[in-house]
Write an enzyme that holds these catalytic residues in place. Sequence first.
Site, short mmCIF file in Angstrom:
data_model
loop_
_atom_site.label_atom_id
_atom_site.label_comp_id
_atom_site.label_asym_id
_atom_site.label_seq_id
_atom_site.Cartn_x
_atom_site.Cartn_y
_atom_site.Cartn_z
CG ASP A 240 -0.17 -0.28 2.59
OD1 ASP A 240 0.76 -0.59 2.49
OD2 ASP A 240 -0.75 0.09 3.62
CG HIS B 44 6.59 -0.15 10.39
ND1 HIS B 44 6.31 -0.60 11.72
CD2 HIS B 44 6.44 1.20 10.34
CE1 HIS B 44 6.25 0.59 12.58
NE2 HIS B 44 6.30 1.62 11.89
#
Length: 337
Positions: free
Chosen positions: A29, A261
């Site tokens: 995303d 992340h």
Amino acid sequence: MAAQPKKIIVDTDPDAMAAQPKKIIIDTDPGIDDAMAIFVALRSPEVEVIGLTTIYGNVYTTLATRNALHLLEVAGRTDIPVAEGSHVSITNGTKLRIAGFVHGTDGLGNQNFPPPKGKPIEQSAADFLIEQAKLYPGKVTVVALGPLTNIALAIQRDPAFAKNIGQIVLLGGAFLVNGNVNPASEANIFGDPDAADIVFTSGADVVAVGINVTHQVVFTDADREKLSRSDGKFAQYLCKILDVYFSYHHDAYNIKGVYLHDPATILAAVDPSLMTYTEGVVRVQTSGITKGLTILYNKQKRFGEVTEWTDKPTVKVAVTADAPALVKLVMERLMDS
Ligand SMILES: O=c1[nH]cnc2c1ncn2[C@@H]1O[C@H](CO)[C@@H](O)[C@H]1O
């Protein structure tokens, strides 16, 4: 008697096979840390990126597809297909939580890049995942960097998918620590908790990398400064888009750096030995004030009663990471571009 011709033995030497790069599909995303992760993957000889699939999360799915195509054009890798994913949650929910405040409204640091020239393939993300897993049984790793809707759809649509897919390495969960959406929940699991529960209990080989681990992997102001001195094309591009991500972390966490992340999760697929893992059953809370909470059953107690964790397949959950090695690898691979 004439000598029999020698039989040709097909090389199944596991070492020789291991030398083949691991096929990965990145479900993404994009997202600033997604962009970093995709570039790191493209610079990692241990893996071959065979496709990108898109999902909502940091941006809506339509923009995720546009950004995925754009990033491949920046990288000069338009040979890699992009398959567009779901626009709604697995329960057809349309009230999505989009983290534009973390990545900028365009997902890429408010740079308003021109639209990409390329188009996604006709196949949906879930169908692409199903097809590739069937084509190379046990050989494809999905690295899931957003909410898990596409993966759950593949599991629901094809009963063989969980067995065909080699591994699912996912960024998600906050194991025994606070979340980043609220104290209970991490963003990717919160984005589609029902999908996450389907993935965790599917029986597939799942490795979960949660923010309990990725919050140890910090890319500092000094690292960014070093990156900006590289004239590598990925380094230069990322330095343009990183500002928004840095100011968000400064405001929200009061740190002079950003959490890596997505790059850390990609590297867990590239080299699993960069992290250590425990194994257990993970279930996800799908409603109420703790929606998105991930609870790992560590099997230390044999419960008298049947629980929602009983007889469910186990997954691996990352517990520690070699943070200096991860940051060093990200840096090396991005500078050398
Ligand atoms: O505070 C936040 N809210 C929502 N999403 C976030 C936040 N911080 C990071 N991420 C995004 O969610 C994933 C990790 O949970 C990462 O992809 C990160 O970019």
